[in-house]
Design an enzyme around this catalytic site. Structure first.
Site, PDB file in Angstrom:
ATOM      1  N   SER A 165      -3.636  30.149 -34.950  1.00  0.00           N
ATOM      2  CA  SER A 165      -4.557  29.032 -34.738  1.00  0.00           C
ATOM      3  C   SER A 165      -5.001  28.992 -33.286  1.00  0.00           C
ATOM      4  CB  SER A 165      -3.836  27.730 -35.087  1.00  0.00           C
ATOM      5  OG  SER A 165      -4.572  26.625 -34.625  1.00  0.00           O
TER       6      SER A 165
ATOM      7  N   TYR B 206     -12.474  27.425 -33.543  1.00  0.00           N
ATOM      8  CA  TYR B 206     -13.450  26.356 -33.792  1.00  0.00           C
ATOM      9  C   TYR B 206     -14.694  26.636 -32.967  1.00  0.00           C
ATOM     10  CZ  TYR B 206      -9.558  23.742 -35.876  1.00  0.00           C
ATOM     11  OH  TYR B 206      -8.513  23.342 -36.667  1.00  0.00           O
TER      12      TYR B 206
ATOM     13  N   THR C  12     -13.196  28.018 -38.645  1.00  0.00           N
ATOM     14  CA  THR C  12     -12.946  26.844 -39.488  1.00  0.00           C
ATOM     15  C   THR C  12     -14.149  25.920 -39.410  1.00  0.00           C
ATOM     16  OG1 THR C  12     -10.572  27.029 -39.226  1.00  0.00           O
ATOM     17  CG2 THR C  12     -11.398  24.873 -39.853  1.00  0.00           C
TER      18      THR C  12
ATOM     19  N   LYS D 137     -13.641  29.465 -43.030  1.00  0.00           N
ATOM     20  CA  LYS D 137     -12.563  28.727 -43.698  1.00  0.00           C
ATOM     21  C   LYS D 137     -12.993  27.272 -43.848  1.00  0.00           C
ATOM     22  CE  LYS D 137      -7.711  27.427 -43.036  1.00  0.00           C
ATOM     23  NZ  LYS D 137      -7.756  26.038 -42.603  1.00  0.00           N
TER      24      LYS D 137
ATOM     25  N   HIS E 135      -8.655  22.046 -46.039  1.00  0.00           N
ATOM     26  CA  HIS E 135      -7.740  21.838 -44.914  1.00  0.00           C
ATOM     27  C   HIS E 135      -6.465  21.116 -45.370  1.00  0.00           C
ATOM     28  CE1 HIS E 135      -8.495  22.376 -40.446  1.00  0.00           C
ATOM     29  NE2 HIS E 135      -7.287  21.861 -40.420  1.00  0.00           N
TER      30      HIS E 135
END
Ligand SMILES: Cc1cc2nc3c(=O)[nH]c(=O)nc-3n(C[C@H](O)[C@H](O)[C@H](O)COP(=O)(O)O)c2cc1C
Length: 381
Positions: free
Chosen positions: A109, A132, A158, A254, A278
């Protein structure tokens, strides 16, 4: 209760709850608003039944799959999740090592607590870098370049988190990074001294994916403000198309839920998508991933790899998703509770249990390889 007493997801969840201070457990365990989507993610699998075939000679079962150019020994992978060293001091190191042991993919992440470079060097199994989209386009380019230099195989953007979800459990406890606990939240830390001892006796908490680019030192920027101030809610398909072009490799989105979006992802050159809400942590009331899977596989399954995550707790859930047409299935809380409960040993035990369940269920279904699973093996209620 200890690790040896954990035989399924629920056992690990209970052990994690015992070990973690309440605010941290509830950060993992919680979801948005009334947590309807969160519950539905798992329930959705119950509306679909497996129809096994027998007498097919199933002594050897091959569980391997290929997704976005990566060969995985298992049809499940560890989906990227934030802040893992808060859950257990080994954090991402434990999850990456366990995923490598089982020959599967691990997601780092951008809110991870161990650097993607360290994890990339430590294991040669496939690694996904989740990031992001920031207002600062230079920052986006720098983060992609950094991932390229580190040798990341798959970029995962994402797209369901342009603003933070309404996690009411966190509001109640005051969970945030840096901590801004309510009095009740502080008391819950006080009654779990072992967690506190491990936390202070290990490496200082940091967010190495971001620290290099953004000043988060001394609590200058909280994660809540990172979402509201740094991320770009004006992000659109043209922006992402440009990113896909500049990455020029395996790129997936995602957080896709609609078939239309899945088509657009294919049109702009994505090589994969993850159907995901999520884990119910963003838009509550959003449709469960498994409920959307068939429609999306029908729309784009012949052009790009369709993955899904959300609510997966059993090997039989994985078999159902693969039978509908998912190429692989992401695990979230399934490995986070074991991480919190027992670090690397916990994640290894959980992945081992998942492998055993998938293998056993494949045999009981009469299938020797993932490619033999199809919708003929399913009936929806
Ligand atoms: C504690 C926690 C942290 C997460 N952090 C991230 C993250 O940083 N980036 C991301 O794309 N998804 C994140 N997710 C979502 C997971 O990648 C995944 O989509 C979700 O957990 C799947 O649902 P499940 O937990 O029911 O398996 C997080 C999920 C949890 C539970």
């Amino acid at each position: 209760m200890n690790l040896r007493d954990c035989h399924n997801f629920h056992d690990f969840r209970r052990l994690a709850e015992r070990r973690l201070p309440g605010p941290i457990f509830n950060y993992i365990d919680g979801a948005a608003d009334d947590e309807v989507t969160y519950r539905r993610n798992t329930k959705a699998f119950e509306d679909c039944d497996l129809v096994p075939n027998v007498l097919r000679g199933v002594e050897q079962v091959d569980l391997s799959v290929e997704v976005m150019g990566q060969k995985l020994a298992l049809p499940v992978y560890c989906s990227p999740t934030a802040l893992q060293r808060l859950f257990h001091h080994q954090g991402e190191r434990a999850v990456a090592a366990a995923a490598a042991k089982y020959g599967t993919m691990f997601g780092v992440s951008s809110l991870g607590t161990v650097s993607l470079e360290e994890l990339r060097k430590a294991h040669d199994t496939p690694q996904v870098y989740q990031f992001y989209f920031h207002r600062d386009r230079g920052l986006n380019r720098a983060m992609m370049q950094r991932a390229k230099d580190a040798g990341v195989q798959v970029m995962m953007l994402t797209v369901d988190s342009i603003t933070g979800g309404n996690r009411e459990r966190d509001l109640r406890t005051g969970f945030s990074i840096p901590f801004r606990l309510t009095l009740a939240g502080m008391l819950q830390f006080a009654i779990k001294p072992r967690w506190g001892l491990e936390y202070i006796t290990h490496e200082r908490f940091k967010l190495p994916q971001l620290d290099e680019h953004i000043d988060m030192s001394g609590g200058a920027l909280s994660i809540g403000r990172y979402f509201t101030e740094m991320l770009d809610p004006s992000m659109n398909w043209d922006d992402v198309a440009e990113m896909v072009r500049s990455w020029n490799g395996q790129f997936c989105l995602k957080g896709i839920v609609s078939a239309d979006d899945a088509r657009r992802a294919a049109e702009i050159g994505c090589t994969g998508i993850v159907i995901s809400n999520h884990g119910g942590r963003q838009l509550d009331g959003s449709r469960a991933s498994f409920d959307q899977l068939a429609e999306i596989v029908d729309a784009v399954g012949d052009r790009i790899d369709v993955l899904m995550d959300g609510g997966v707790q059993r090997g039989s859930h994985v078999l159902k998703a693969l039978s509908v047409g998912a190429k692989a299935v992401g695990l979230g809380r399934y490995y986070l509770y074991p991480l919190a409960a027992a670090g690397q040993a916990g994640v290894e035990r959980a992945l081992g249990m998942m492998r055993t369940e998938i293998e056993r269920d494949m045999k009981l279904m009469g299938c020797t390889s993932v490619s033999q699973l199809s919708r003929d093996n399913l009936r929806f209620r």
